[in-house]
Design a protein around this motif. Structure first.
Motif, PDB file in Angstrom:
ATOM      1  N   LEU A  16       0.815  -1.219   0.000  1.00 58.41           N
ATOM      2  CA  LEU A  16       0.000   0.000   0.000  1.00 58.41           C
ATOM      3  C   LEU A  16       0.845   1.264   0.000  1.00 58.41           C
ATOM      4  CD1 LEU A  16      -2.771  -1.122   2.510  1.00 58.41           C
ATOM      5  CD2 LEU A  16      -2.955  -0.900   0.019  1.00 58.41           C
ATOM      6  N   ASN A  17       1.925   1.254   0.798  1.00 57.31           N
ATOM      7  CA  ASN A  17       2.783   2.439   0.901  1.00 57.31           C
ATOM      8  C   ASN A  17       4.240   2.011   0.855  1.00 57.31           C
ATOM      9  OD1 ASN A  17       0.667   4.534   1.534  1.00 57.31           O
ATOM     10  ND2 ASN A  17       0.336   3.145   3.277  1.00 57.31           N
ATOM     11  N   LYS A  18       4.990   2.645  -0.008  1.00 56.83           N
ATOM     12  CA  LYS A  18       6.408   2.340  -0.068  1.00 56.83           C
ATOM     13  C   LYS A  18       7.113   2.812   1.199  1.00 56.83           C
ATOM     14  CE  LYS A  18       7.215   2.212  -5.059  1.00 56.83           C
ATOM     15  NZ  LYS A  18       8.063   2.714  -6.176  1.00 56.83           N
ATOM     16  N   PRO A  19       8.111   2.069   1.658  1.00 55.47           N
ATOM     17  CA  PRO A  19       8.829   2.480   2.869  1.00 55.47           C
ATOM     18  C   PRO A  19       9.750   3.659   2.600  1.00 55.47           C
ATOM     19  CG  PRO A  19       9.851   0.529   1.917  1.00 55.47           C
ATOM     20  CD  PRO A  19       8.612   0.792   1.111  1.00 55.47           C
ATOM     21  N   THR A  20      10.155   4.312   3.671  1.00 52.57           N
ATOM     22  CA  THR A  20      11.139   5.398   3.548  1.00 52.57           C
ATOM     23  C   THR A  20      12.465   4.792   3.113  1.00 52.57           C
ATOM     24  OG1 THR A  20      10.039   6.647   5.294  1.00 52.57           O
ATOM     25  CG2 THR A  20      12.319   7.262   4.753  1.00 52.57           C
ATOM     26  N   LYS A  21      12.988   5.302   2.045  1.00 53.34           N
ATOM     27  CA  LYS A  21      14.169   4.695   1.431  1.00 53.34           C
ATOM     28  C   LYS A  21      15.393   4.833   2.319  1.00 53.34           C
ATOM     29  CE  LYS A  21      16.431   4.487  -3.101  1.00 53.34           C
ATOM     30  NZ  LYS A  21      16.408   5.012  -4.490  1.00 53.34           N
ATOM     31  N   GLY A  22      16.173   3.742   2.405  1.00 50.01           N
ATOM     32  CA  GLY A  22      17.455   3.793   3.076  1.00 50.01           C
ATOM     33  C   GLY A  22      18.532   4.237   2.096  1.00 50.01           C
ATOM     34  N   SER A  23      19.770   4.003   2.456  1.00 54.61           N
ATOM     35  CA  SER A  23      20.856   4.449   1.586  1.00 54.61           C
ATOM     36  C   SER A  23      21.874   3.339   1.374  1.00 54.61           C
ATOM     37  CB  SER A  23      21.550   5.682   2.195  1.00 54.61           C
ATOM     38  OG  SER A  23      22.122   5.351   3.456  1.00 54.61           O
ATOM     39  N   ILE A  24      22.716   3.563   0.386  1.00 55.02           N
ATOM     40  CA  ILE A  24      23.794   2.625   0.081  1.00 55.02           C
ATOM     41  C   ILE A  24      25.077   3.145   0.713  1.00 55.02           C
ATOM     42  CG2 ILE A  24      25.212   1.665  -1.778  1.00 55.02           C
ATOM     43  CD1 ILE A  24      22.703   1.711  -3.542  1.00 55.02           C
ATOM     44  N   ALA A  25      25.692   2.334   1.563  1.00 54.25           N
ATOM     45  CA  ALA A  25      26.927   2.746   2.233  1.00 54.25           C
ATOM     46  C   ALA A  25      28.131   2.585   1.323  1.00 54.25           C
ATOM     47  CB  ALA A  25      27.118   1.929   3.513  1.00 54.25           C
ATOM     48  N   SER A  26      28.144   1.488   0.543  1.00 54.76           N
ATOM     49  CA  SER A  26      29.287   1.264  -0.348  1.00 54.76           C
ATOM     50  C   SER A  26      28.913   0.229  -1.396  1.00 54.76           C
ATOM     51  CB  SER A  26      30.513   0.772   0.428  1.00 54.76           C
ATOM     52  OG  SER A  26      30.262  -0.497   1.018  1.00 54.76           O
ATOM     53  N   THR A  27      29.643   0.264  -2.494  1.00 47.87           N
ATOM     54  CA  THR A  27      29.487  -0.721  -3.564  1.00 47.87           C
ATOM     55  C   THR A  27      30.868  -1.193  -3.988  1.00 47.87           C
ATOM     56  OG1 THR A  27      27.466   0.348  -4.368  1.00 47.87           O
ATOM     57  CG2 THR A  27      28.583  -1.154  -5.874  1.00 47.87           C
ATOM     58  N   SER A  28      31.041  -2.483  -4.108  1.00 46.13           N
ATOM     59  CA  SER A  28      32.342  -3.011  -4.518  1.00 46.13           C
ATOM     60  C   SER A  28      32.158  -4.122  -5.524  1.00 46.13           C
ATOM     61  CB  SER A  28      33.112  -3.540  -3.296  1.00 46.13           C
ATOM     62  OG  SER A  28      32.400  -4.588  -2.666  1.00 46.13           O
ATOM     63  N   VAL A  29      33.105  -4.198  -6.440  1.00 42.57           N
ATOM     64  CA  VAL A  29      33.119  -5.271  -7.435  1.00 42.57           C
ATOM     65  C   VAL A  29      34.111  -6.320  -6.976  1.00 42.57           C
ATOM     66  CG1 VAL A  29      33.560  -5.875  -9.837  1.00 42.57           C
ATOM     67  CG2 VAL A  29      32.507  -3.674  -9.285  1.00 42.57           C
ATOM     68  N   ASN A  30      33.662  -7.559  -6.922  1.00 43.87           N
ATOM     69  CA  ASN A  30      34.498  -8.662  -6.466  1.00 43.87           C
ATOM     70  C   ASN A  30      34.980  -9.481  -7.659  1.00 43.87           C
ATOM     71  OD1 ASN A  30      33.366  -7.985  -3.780  1.00 43.87           O
ATOM     72  ND2 ASN A  30      31.540  -9.022  -4.559  1.00 43.87           N
ATOM     73  N   ASN A  31      36.247  -9.847  -7.646  1.00 42.77           N
ATOM     74  CA  ASN A  31      36.826 -10.679  -8.712  1.00 42.77           C
ATOM     75  C   ASN A  31      36.598 -10.061 -10.086  1.00 42.77           C
ATOM     76  OD1 ASN A  31      37.470 -12.817  -6.779  1.00 42.77           O
ATOM     77  ND2 ASN A  31      35.276 -13.243  -6.787  1.00 42.77           N
ATOM     78  N   GLU A  32      36.862  -8.763 -10.168  1.00 48.25           N
ATOM     79  CA  GLU A  32      36.557  -8.012 -11.393  1.00 48.25           C
ATOM     80  C   GLU A  32      37.244  -8.638 -12.595  1.00 48.25           C
ATOM     81  OE1 GLU A  32      36.338  -3.379 -12.948  1.00 48.25           O
ATOM     82  OE2 GLU A  32      37.352  -3.880 -11.055  1.00 48.25           O
ATOM     83  N   GLY A  33      36.456  -8.798 -13.666  1.00 49.91           N
ATOM     84  CA  GLY A  33      36.977  -9.325 -14.911  1.00 49.91           C
ATOM     85  C   GLY A  33      37.068 -10.836 -14.962  1.00 49.91           C
ATOM     86  N   LYS A  34      36.773 -11.499 -13.881  1.00 50.09           N
ATOM     87  CA  LYS A  34      36.858 -12.957 -13.842  1.00 50.09           C
ATOM     88  C   LYS A  34      35.482 -13.577 -14.072  1.00 50.09           C
ATOM     89  CE  LYS A  34      40.756 -13.208 -10.578  1.00 50.09           C
ATOM     90  NZ  LYS A  34      41.201 -13.759  -9.261  1.00 50.09           N
ATOM     91  N   LEU A  35      35.497 -14.863 -14.290  1.00 47.18           N
ATOM     92  CA  LEU A  35      34.266 -15.610 -14.490  1.00 47.18           C
ATOM     93  C   LEU A  35      33.319 -15.461 -13.314  1.00 47.18           C
ATOM     94  CD1 LEU A  35      32.751 -17.818 -16.231  1.00 47.18           C
ATOM     95  CD2 LEU A  35      33.940 -19.524 -14.838  1.00 47.18           C
ATOM     96  N   ASN A  36      33.888 -15.374 -12.110  1.00 50.77           N
ATOM     97  CA  ASN A  36      33.082 -15.314 -10.892  1.00 50.77           C
ATOM     98  C   ASN A  36      32.889 -13.889 -10.379  1.00 50.77           C
ATOM     99  OD1 ASN A  36      35.773 -15.066 -10.225  1.00 50.77           O
ATOM    100  ND2 ASN A  36      35.645 -16.271  -8.348  1.00 50.77           N
ATOM    101  N   GLU A  37      32.896 -12.928 -11.280  1.00 47.87           N
ATOM    102  CA  GLU A  37      32.718 -11.535 -10.880  1.00 47.87           C
ATOM    103  C   GLU A  37      31.323 -11.319 -10.296  1.00 47.87           C
ATOM    104  OE1 GLU A  37      32.022  -7.317 -13.121  1.00 47.87           O
ATOM    105  OE2 GLU A  37      33.880  -8.398 -13.663  1.00 47.87           O
TER     106      GLU A  37
END
Length: 943
Positions: free
Chosen positions: A509-530
């Motif tokens: 019925l009502n969307k919640p008050t939005k939180g925030s993103i503290a950080s974003t990181s890429v793991n194993n960048e460029g690899k099959l398991n990225e």
């Protein structure tokens, strides 16, 4: 042939779409035939053999081969009962190019597993052989077609080979013995009235399997294994021209008999009035009600555009009636555990409108009444416009999903449509045509068309009612008179029309008050398991992997350590039978039936759980319904309803489902063995009894649920599929970061009890059929080692190969046998190794000893290098396909965190498998397999 099988109708409520925006509708030419998929090349050789070929690159370097034959048990003469199926077995036991056991040995050597990949099945009207083969190796490809050619006409059928296989087929026959088979044998002639089908079950009879003459089998092969009754299907990662040449080269030389027997069609006769079959059995595990309104004529084929559209109308009808029946199963005191109706094939060329329900042991008449009344309600009043609108939404949502994934379909999922086109003339227009046709025609389907179907479905003659259930003291068997009286009374009863209560249109019925993103990181960048990990303001972590394996699929899991391991012994026992009922309630004021209406046209689901070591959620969605899935996640954290009526419905259904399950000897054996191993374990809950269900503490379970899901910051969330990075970040911030969360981090409690896997024996007597089950178990606490874990798993696969060779092929004493080994680090380092197989009681001890002897050979000398090579090939082929599956990636990414292991293992998998040596296997066998084992044997009750 109907477009939708019974299973699809049952498990996927095909209820579907209503266009909310204007759609261009197209009038159809009713007699125009449904086109064939232009991507499939079909042809017929001069000898009459039909072929279907399609190039499909998913999975890579693999082609799915099938040999379909319009010959099954219905064509058997009296002296050939069971020989259509026996013939299937013989094609794996000596052919022109592969001596006995060479075929399976060769295919295992290239990674094709017997049973899992390589297989076959025999029905009343058909036999189908299944062979996936690598397409990137010309030699293996040639061998694959050679195998298919041998199956088509190269079985040697030597007397020795036939006699050697009798025991294996009899053991397969033995596995099917039990209450269901006994009861079915008493009413099958009423389903197939005056029909040969009633006397030609594909498995045959034990007497004939033991004594048939060799010529009887050879005659079946000679009469029916002929090219004008065959089709070769080849779909996979290879060009059409190459596949077509392989088919022509390998099958053009096959010839038909000079005077071929006509391939007769068989049916069943109509009958006056209503047949009633009421059967019960001491070992029946549940009670079922079935109503068959058998069509007067033959099954109609789907050939024209009108036929296709008629099937759409029928599918909408099926969806709407099943939505109503599902509502009954969600009531506080439901008349059945589940109920469903559909119109489809029953046997041979006969269709029927069928209504089925699973109920408790005393509720058969109530369930029958409910089914009859709902059919009568539809007949008198029809469906509502709102029901049709939801049904159309659901129908369209599913075909749209298939259309969006049209270039991502696996070959193994495509071949069956072509098999059915050959065997039953089922249409195969392709998803592009189907999607366009549905788009144009679905909006034109009127309510009166759907409502009109039931007048043809329901009739008082050519009708059959079947009731099956347990026979036990204190239970009164329903009588035929009670059934007939009920049929008559419902026709005369006062029934009101269905009231389709309106519900809100939005899940949240009502969307919640939005939180925030503290950080974003890429793991194993460029690899099959990225992967990418988003840390949210409340501490929750969202890890996702974008893939292109499916266009219209996103899978989801979440976990937090703890689970019921953090409950006291007393709380665990009070809530263990209640936890499953928590989710029978709805969310945010929507009951379960309301949620079905709100979710019409959407493909999204979320299912929370509380496990022994963790709590979490699992779910899936299409990209367009991803926000709905995120809303469900949020609501299951914050607004799971408390609904005592829904919980009572759950308890009622559990009692009905579990009430007689101990009558099944194998289930009873498994439960008793669990108690034996866990004797003295204060936290062992085992199998819930009726008393346990009565004592289930819903209030406490609900409070513990809120406690377990109070801190979203302690959860890890995982998403894999066709993900838009900006979208998932937005939804994560809105629906997960807004959840309550803090820095508290929990860990599960390690149990103090250890299952007793010491050297001893457990014998359990249950059942009347001459059937046994043998389980040989090793286990104990160890220090986890990843290399030993790989070797232990491989040991299980290797021993499985040896068990099939020894117990099945040499001894003829089992139909199937297997071993499995593992070493795990959670909740503490432990290993488990098991050997299991069904067999005749007279052979249980002998075959158990033979199994241990095969294991002892590995303990003493290590495995044979060729067997380890087979296992390696199978593992690598399986992994190659897994790497293009969302489900696999979700599992390994989540489990890397859950088990605190290295996700780089996924990259090193091939090297690790290839590095396995016979000495590694020998070492784990010597280390873990010499301290004795628990031998558990199920035997029938003594007379």
């Amino acid at each position: 042939m109907k477009l939708l099988s019974m299973l699809m109708v049952f498990f996927i409520s095909l209820t579907a779409y209503a266009q909310e925006t204007a759609t261009v509708t197209t009038a159809i030419s009713p007699s125009k035939e449904i086109p064939k998929n232009p991507n499939v090349k079909t042809g017929v050789l001069s000898n009459g053999l039909t072929y279907y070929i399609q190039n499909n690159g998913k999975p890579e370097d693999k082609v799915e081969l099938r040999l379909a034959i319009k010959a099954g048990s219905i064509l058997e003469t009296e002296d050939q009962k069971g020989l259509a199926h026996f013939m299937e077995h013989m094609n794996f036991n000596g052919t022109t190019n592969f001596k006995k056991n060479e075929l399976v040995d060769y295919l295992q050597g290239i990674g094709v597993e017997f049973g899992a990949d390589l297989n076959a099945y025999t029905g009343f009207d058909q036999t189908v052989y299944i062979l996936p083969i690598p397409s990137d190796d010309p030699e293996k490809l040639n061998k694959g077609f050679q195998i298919l050619q041998d199956w088509a006409g190269g079985a040697l059928l030597t007397e020795q080979d036939i006699d050697d296989e009798r025991g294996v087929v009899i053991e397969e026959y033995r596995t099917r013995l039990g209450a269901a088979t006994r009861m079915q044998s008493k009413y099958l002639d009423k389903i197939a009235h005056n029909s040969k089908y009633a006397d030609r079950l594909p498995i045959g009879t034990k007497e004939n399997l033991e004594t048939f003459n060799y010529e009887s089998l050879r005659n079946f092969q000679k009469d029916w294994y002929r090219p004008n009754l065959m089709a070769v299907i080849a779909v996979g990662d290879l060009d059409v021209e190459t596949l077509e040449k392989k088919i022509k080269d390998n099958f053009s030389g096959l010839t038909n008999p000079e005077n071929p027997k006509p391939r007769e069609e068989f049916g069943s006769e109509n009958h006056e009035g209503t047949f009633v079959a009421i059967e019960w059995d001491e070992e029946a595990t549940g009670s079922q009600v079935q109503i068959y309104y058998k069509d007067k004529g033959k099954s109609e084929k789907t050939i024209t555009l009108k036929d296709y559209r008629d099937n759409m109308v029928e599918s909408l009808f099926t969806g709407m009636i099943n939505n109503r029946l599902q509502e009954y199963s969600n009531k506080p005191n439901p008349p059945f555990i589940y109920g469903f109706s559909f119109h489809g094939g029953i046997i041979g060329n006969k269709d029927a409108y069928q209504s089925v329900a699973q109920t408790n042991e005393t509720g058969q008449l109530e369930a029958l009444k409910t089914l009859l009344e709902e059919n009568e309600r539809v007949k008198r009043f029809g469906f509502n416009d709102s029901e049709l609108a939801r049904a159309k939404k659901d129908y369209f949502a599913r075909i749209e999903r298939a259309y969006k994934d049209r270039d991502k379909q696996e070959s193994g999922r495509m071949v069956n449509g072509y098999i059915q086109n050959f065997l039953r003339e089922s249409p195969m227009p392709g998803i592009e045509w189907s999607y366009d046709f549905v788009q144009s025609q679905l909006p034109t389907i009127k309510l009166e068309e759907v409502n009109g179907l039931i007048k043809d479905f329901l009739h008082d003659d050519n009708r059959l009612v079947v009731l099956t259930g347990p026979k036990k003291d204190g239970l009164t068997k329903v009588t035929e008179k009670e059934v007939i009286d009920l049929l008559d009374s419902v026709k005369k009863s006062d029934i009101k029309g269905y009231e389709d209560k309106a519900v809100r249109s939005a899940l949240m019925l009502n969307k919640p008050t939005k939180g925030s993103i503290a950080s974003t990181s890429v793991n194993n960048e460029g690899k099959l398991n990225e992967t990418t990990t988003i840390t949210l303001s409340n501490g929750a972590k969202v890890t996702y992997k974008k893939t292109e394996f499916k266009n219209d699929e996103i899978l989801f899991e979440a976990f937090s350590y703890g689970g019921t391991s953090l409950y006291s012994d007393a709380v665990l026992k009070e809530t263990s039978s209640a936890n499953g009922g928590l989710f029978e309630a709805g969310i945010d004021g929507l009951k379960k039936n309301d949620m079905t209406k709100v979710m019409s046209g959407k493909i999204a689901s979320v299912r929370p759980y509380i496990g022994g070591l963790d709590e979490g959620m699992r779910g899936s969605a299409t990209p367009q319904d991803l926000e709905t899935m995120f809303q469900m996640i949020h609501l299951y954290f914050t607004k799971l309803d408390k609904d005592p009526e829904a919980f009572q419905s759950y308890i009622s259904k559990q009692k009905a489902f579990l009430g007689n399950i101990l009558s099944n000897p194998n289930v009873s054996f498994s439960i008793a063995l669990g108690k034996f191993i866990n004797e003295g374990n204060p936290r062992y809950t085992g199998f819930p009894t009726s008393e346990d269900l009565d004592n289930a503490n819903y209030d406490l379970a609900y409070e513990k649920y809120k406690e377990r899901f109070a801190n979203a910051g302690d959860f890890n969330f995982y998403f894999v599929g066709n993900i838009d990075a900006n979208q998932i970040a937005d939804y994560a911030g809105t629906y997960i970061a807004s959840l309550p969360g803090n820095s508290t981090r929990e860990m599960y409690n390690v149990p103090t009890f250890r299952p007793n896997m010491s050297a001893r024996e457990f014998t359990f007597n249950k059942g009347t059929e001459p059937k046994s089950q043998v389980n040989i178990l090793f286990g104990g606490e160890v220090e986890y080692d990843v290399k030993e874990a790989r070797a232990m798993s491989a040991l299980g696969e290797i021993l499985s190969i040896k068990l099939i060779e020894k117990l099945r092929e040499e001894e003829g004493g089992v139909y199937g046998a297997g071993a499995r080994g593992s070493i795990r680090k959670m909740p503490y380092g432990n290993f488990n190794f098991s050997i299991s197989f069904p067999c005749g009681p007279e052979n249980a001890e002998k075959l158990a000893a033979a199994s241990i002897a095969e294991l002892q050979k590995i303990i003493d000398n290590g495995p044979e290098a060729k067997d380890l090579d087979k296992v390696k090939q199978a593992l690598l082929l399986t992994r190659k396909e897994q790497l293009e599956q969302n489900r696999f990636w979700l599992s390994v990414i989540k489990n890397a965190d859950y088990n605190k292991s290295d996700l780089d293992n996924i990259i090193n998998y091939e090297a690790n498998v290839n590095a396995l040596t016979t000495q590694d296997i020998h070492n784990v066998a010597k280390k873990y397999m010499q301290d004795g084992y628990l031998k558990a044997i199920l035997l029938p009750e003594e007379n």
